[in-house]
Design a protein around this motif. Structure first.
Motif, PDB file in Angstrom:
ATOM      1  N   LEU A  11       0.831  -1.205   0.000  1.00 42.72           N
ATOM      2  CA  LEU A  11       0.000   0.000   0.000  1.00 42.72           C
ATOM      3  C   LEU A  11       0.869   1.261   0.000  1.00 42.72           C
ATOM      4  O   LEU A  11       0.615   2.207  -0.756  1.00 42.72           O
ATOM      5  N   TYR A  12       1.893   1.265   0.821  1.00 48.99           N
ATOM      6  CA  TYR A  12       2.807   2.411   0.881  1.00 48.99           C
ATOM      7  C   TYR A  12       3.531   2.583  -0.452  1.00 48.99           C
ATOM      8  O   TYR A  12       3.626   3.701  -0.974  1.00 48.99           O
ATOM      9  N   ALA A  13       4.034   1.516  -1.036  1.00 48.79           N
ATOM     10  CA  ALA A  13       4.746   1.585  -2.313  1.00 48.79           C
ATOM     11  C   ALA A  13       3.825   2.128  -3.412  1.00 48.79           C
ATOM     12  O   ALA A  13       4.239   2.954  -4.235  1.00 48.79           O
ATOM     13  N   GLU A  14       2.571   1.683  -3.417  1.00 44.27           N
ATOM     14  CA  GLU A  14       1.604   2.188  -4.403  1.00 44.27           C
ATOM     15  C   GLU A  14       1.350   3.673  -4.214  1.00 44.27           C
ATOM     16  O   GLU A  14       1.248   4.422  -5.193  1.00 44.27           O
ATOM     17  N   VAL A  18       1.965   6.547  -7.063  1.00 47.79           N
ATOM     18  CA  VAL A  18       0.897   7.454  -7.502  1.00 47.79           C
ATOM     19  C   VAL A  18       1.322   8.909  -7.292  1.00 47.79           C
ATOM     20  O   VAL A  18       1.125   9.759  -8.165  1.00 47.79           O
ATOM     21  N   GLY A  19       1.932   9.203  -6.153  1.00 51.74           N
ATOM     22  CA  GLY A  19       2.407  10.561  -5.892  1.00 51.74           C
ATOM     23  C   GLY A  19       3.448  11.013  -6.904  1.00 51.74           C
ATOM     24  O   GLY A  19       3.429  12.159  -7.366  1.00 51.74           O
ATOM     25  N   ALA A  24       4.906  14.241 -11.663  1.00 51.63           N
ATOM     26  CA  ALA A  24       5.442  14.290 -13.032  1.00 51.63           C
ATOM     27  C   ALA A  24       4.456  14.965 -13.981  1.00 51.63           C
ATOM     28  O   ALA A  24       4.847  15.781 -14.820  1.00 51.63           O
ATOM     29  N   LYS A  25       3.159  14.657 -13.845  1.00 49.53           N
ATOM     30  CA  LYS A  25       2.146  15.300 -14.685  1.00 49.53           C
ATOM     31  C   LYS A  25       2.068  16.794 -14.398  1.00 49.53           C
ATOM     32  O   LYS A  25       1.958  17.614 -15.302  1.00 49.53           O
ATOM     33  N   ARG A  26       2.124  17.149 -13.116  1.00 50.69           N
ATOM     34  CA  ARG A  26       2.073  18.563 -12.740  1.00 50.69           C
ATOM     35  C   ARG A  26       3.264  19.312 -13.314  1.00 50.69           C
ATOM     36  O   ARG A  26       3.125  20.394 -13.876  1.00 50.69           O
ATOM     37  N   ALA A  27       4.435  18.733 -13.192  1.00 53.26           N
ATOM     38  CA  ALA A  27       5.652  19.395 -13.676  1.00 53.26           C
ATOM     39  C   ALA A  27       5.638  19.552 -15.190  1.00 53.26           C
ATOM     40  O   ALA A  27       6.053  20.583 -15.727  1.00 53.26           O
ATOM     41  N   SER A  28       5.135  18.545 -15.908  1.00 49.48           N
ATOM     42  CA  SER A  28       5.134  18.625 -17.372  1.00 49.48           C
ATOM     43  C   SER A  28       4.082  19.590 -17.893  1.00 49.48           C
ATOM     44  O   SER A  28       4.220  20.118 -18.992  1.00 49.48           O
TER      45      SER A  28
END
Length: 124
Positions: A11-14, A18-19, A24-28
């Motif tokens: 759960l933590y790794a997921e 996701v974060g 990455a989407k925000r930065a692009s």
């Protein structure tokens, strides 16, 4: 109840994955500055005390050739973004753009965007 056991590590790794995807989407998709721009004035002209009726006084000063934003107990560098706009990162108010207003060759005020979203008038 016969519920399946949680794998907290998975759960933590997921959530980390996701974060990272969201960042990455925000930065692009973030606006990019126009290349080759500079501040209108010498950095020392932006330095001074700025006041807001509710948020009080904040200070911009030149430290080692860079502008530094100081407000209450926080101090952060202002990185040039384009023209008279600088980026302020890593503060309790989140990341923001700081836009200086220049009239007749003098800085009259600045606007801090982001969560603060406030105008500060330059003290004379």
């Amino acid at each position: 109840l016969e519920l399946r056991p949680w794998s907290w590590n998975e759960l933590y790794a997921e959530s980390i994955e996701v974060g990272q995807e969201i960042e990455a989407k925000r930065a692009s998709s973030a606006p990019k500055p126009r290349p080759g721009t500079r501040p209108t004035l010498a950095l020392k002209e932006y330095a001074g005390d700025y006041t807001h009726p509710a948020f009080g006084r904040m200070r911009v000063q030149v430290d080692a050739g860079f502008l530094t934003w100081r407000w209450r107990k926080w101090a952060r560098d202002l990185e040039h973004w384009q023209d008279d706009t600088f980026t302020l990162a890593g503060t309790p108010i989140g990341d923001a753009r700081v836009m200086f207003s220049v009239r007749d060759g003098r800085v009259t005020s600045l606007h801090v965007g982001g969560q603060l979203n406030a105008d500060f008038r330059k003290d004379n």
